[in-house]
Design a protein around this motif. Structure first.
Motif, PDB file in Angstrom:
ATOM      1  N   UNK A   9       0.994  -1.397 -13.978  1.00 44.83           N
ATOM      2  CA  UNK A   9      -0.258  -0.656 -14.120  1.00 44.83           C
ATOM      3  C   UNK A   9      -1.216  -0.952 -12.968  1.00 44.83           C
ATOM      4  N   UNK A  10      -1.327  -2.222 -12.595  1.00 42.22           N
ATOM      5  CA  UNK A  10      -2.208  -2.598 -11.485  1.00 42.22           C
ATOM      6  C   UNK A  10      -1.704  -1.962 -10.187  1.00 42.22           C
ATOM      7  N   UNK A  11      -0.403  -2.025  -9.954  1.00 43.52           N
ATOM      8  CA  UNK A  11       0.169  -1.410  -8.751  1.00 43.52           C
ATOM      9  C   UNK A  11      -0.130   0.092  -8.731  1.00 43.52           C
ATOM     10  N   UNK A  20      -2.083   5.670  -1.469  1.00 36.53           N
ATOM     11  CA  UNK A  20      -0.883   5.205  -0.771  1.00 36.53           C
ATOM     12  C   UNK A  20       0.306   5.349  -1.709  1.00 36.53           C
ATOM     13  N   UNK A  21       1.504   5.361  -1.138  1.00 36.12           N
ATOM     14  CA  UNK A  21       2.714   5.462  -1.941  1.00 36.12           C
ATOM     15  C   UNK A  21       2.866   4.219  -2.805  1.00 36.12           C
ATOM     16  N   UNK A  32      -6.628  -5.906   2.627  1.00 30.12           N
ATOM     17  CA  UNK A  32      -6.960  -5.576   4.011  1.00 30.12           C
ATOM     18  C   UNK A  32      -5.845  -4.718   4.621  1.00 30.12           C
ATOM     19  N   UNK A  33      -4.612  -5.105   4.361  1.00 27.07           N
ATOM     20  CA  UNK A  33      -3.469  -4.350   4.879  1.00 27.07           C
ATOM     21  C   UNK A  33      -3.378  -2.950   4.297  1.00 27.07           C
ATOM     22  N   UNK A  34      -3.862  -2.802   3.065  1.00 29.51           N
ATOM     23  CA  UNK A  34      -3.873  -1.483   2.423  1.00 29.51           C
ATOM     24  C   UNK A  34      -5.138  -0.702   2.787  1.00 29.51           C
ATOM     25  N   UNK A  35      -5.969  -1.312   3.619  1.00 29.68           N
ATOM     26  CA  UNK A  35      -7.221  -0.703   4.103  1.00 29.68           C
ATOM     27  C   UNK A  35      -8.224  -0.423   2.982  1.00 29.68           C
ATOM     28  N   UNK A  36      -8.296  -1.333   2.029  1.00 30.75           N
ATOM     29  CA  UNK A  36      -9.257  -1.210   0.931  1.00 30.75           C
ATOM     30  C   UNK A  36     -10.614  -1.732   1.394  1.00 30.75           C
TER      31      UNK A  36
END
Length: 83
Positions: A9-11, A20-21, A32-36
């Motif tokens: 659920x969190x994912x 994002x996929x 940071x890597x997911x640009x949040x």
């Protein structure tokens, strides 16, 4: 139908909010890597709080670096046994 795990659920929520996929979101993924950005983190927290009927502490959210850390925080707040 199987009940969705906290981790799944969190994912899903993170993937949806960040557009994002789902396959790119893992416990090791960094925000940071997911640009949040800060607004994204607030949206993620609000969606999680609504879905799980929990309250997440702002201080705890500020220190999260990875999706896995968020999963553990949600499991703790929801009283779910850790994976």
């Amino acid at each position: 139908m199987a009940v969705e795990s906290v981790q799944a659920a969190v994912h899903r929520i993170v993937a949806d909010i960040l557009s994002v996929a789902l396959e790119t979101v893992t416990d090791a993924s960094t925000f940071a890597g997911l640009r949040a950005d800060d607004l994204d983190m607030i949206e993620i927290a609000m969606q999680i709080e609504d879905e799980f009927k929990i309250t997440l502490e702002d201080d705890a959210l500020l220190h999260l670096k990875t999706v896995g850390e968020l999963v553990v925080l949600v499991e703790h707040a929801a009283g779910t046994p850790p994976r």
